[in-house]
Design a protein around this motif. Structure first.
Motif, PDB file in Angstrom:
ATOM      1  N   UNK A  34       0.843  -1.191   0.000  1.00 45.81           N
ATOM      2  CA  UNK A  34       0.000   0.000   0.000  1.00 45.81           C
ATOM      3  C   UNK A  34       0.884   1.248   0.000  1.00 45.81           C
ATOM      4  N   UNK A  35       0.716   2.122  -1.003  1.00 42.69           N
ATOM      5  CA  UNK A  35       1.581   3.296  -1.148  1.00 42.69           C
ATOM      6  C   UNK A  35       1.438   4.283   0.008  1.00 42.69           C
ATOM      7  N   UNK A  74     -14.485   3.126  10.442  1.00 39.36           N
ATOM      8  CA  UNK A  74     -13.126   2.670  10.148  1.00 39.36           C
ATOM      9  C   UNK A  74     -13.140   1.161   9.905  1.00 39.36           C
ATOM     10  N   UNK A  75     -12.671   0.760   8.723  1.00 37.98           N
ATOM     11  CA  UNK A  75     -12.579  -0.664   8.396  1.00 37.98           C
ATOM     12  C   UNK A  75     -11.416  -1.319   9.133  1.00 37.98           C
ATOM     13  N   UNK A 169      -8.113   3.170   7.644  1.00 44.12           N
ATOM     14  CA  UNK A 169      -8.767   2.955   6.350  1.00 44.12           C
ATOM     15  C   UNK A 169     -10.268   2.983   6.596  1.00 44.12           C
ATOM     16  N   UNK A 170     -10.946   3.981   5.996  1.00 39.79           N
ATOM     17  CA  UNK A 170     -12.369   4.202   6.242  1.00 39.79           C
ATOM     18  C   UNK A 170     -13.240   3.490   5.207  1.00 39.79           C
ATOM     19  N   UNK A 175      -8.410   7.517   3.617  1.00 33.08           N
ATOM     20  CA  UNK A 175      -7.382   7.076   4.562  1.00 33.08           C
ATOM     21  C   UNK A 175      -6.979   8.284   5.395  1.00 33.08           C
ATOM     22  N   UNK A 176      -6.919   8.102   6.702  1.00 32.87           N
ATOM     23  CA  UNK A 176      -6.459   9.191   7.569  1.00 32.87           C
ATOM     24  C   UNK A 176      -5.221   8.735   8.333  1.00 32.87           C
TER      25      UNK A 176
END
Length: 184
Positions: A34-35, A74-75, A169-170, A175-176
């Protein structure tokens, strides 16, 4: 649909086998793909290289752990924490996976990594101590006055309580990234 279910079953079988191996001194590679995750680690490393005496010397590594939370939006969330902790004193806390990002070892304490973020390599196993040793402060050996007693070995160990980051990861795809707060 059938291919997705077969892929998921195979993934879970591989992960369960690797987790069983994680109890040993060997860890398997889980490449962080994931970048956003990679960018956070590289930025965090650059910041610590400027502000932390150990990281300035090329020492230190990172640990990733899943965040347990109550936010329904949030996942998945992950803590990213710097560390200088020696594994001789915590044999029961070995990670099942590792990766290298920006020349720093990343120890991954997640038993079932998200396949969208981590790509598991079944073939790549590494001895954990050999991986981490170059990133730890030098060991000091103090000779004992009694010839019968072994020398005393010491090394600085640092636990960073207030320098962790959290990646969330929402459900809406966003993404926060935030600084973690320590609640002790």
């Amino acid at each position: 649909m059938k291919i997705t279910i077969i892929h998921l079953i195979l993934h879970l079988l591989v992960v369960s086998q690797l987790c069983a191996q994680g109890e040993q001194e060997y860890v398997s590679r889980a490449i962080i793909s994931d970048s956003t995750f990679i960018h956070v680690i590289e930025t965090f490393t650059a910041d610590l290289n400027q502000t932390d005496n150990y990281f300035k010397k090329g020492q230190g590594y990172f640990e990733i752990r899943a965040v347990e939370g109550n936010n329904p939006d949030v996942l998945m969330a992950y803590y990213i924490s710097p560390s200088l902790f020696n594994f001789d004193s915590r044999q029961n806390d070995l990670p099942p996976y590792y990766d290298i990002v920006g020349q720093k070892p990343i120890l991954i304490y997640i038993t079932t990594p998200d396949p969208l973020i981590f790509q598991i390599s079944v073939k790549k196993e590494t001895k954990l101590k050999a991986l981490i040793e170059p990133y730890l402060p030098q060991q000091i050996v103090l000779e004992n006055s009694s010839e019968k007693d072994p020398p005393f070995k010491y090394r600085d160990e640092v636990i960073y309580l207030h320098f962790s980051k959290v990646i969330e990861y929402h459900k809406d795809g966003s993404v926060s990234i935030r600084d973690a707060t320590y609640k002790g």
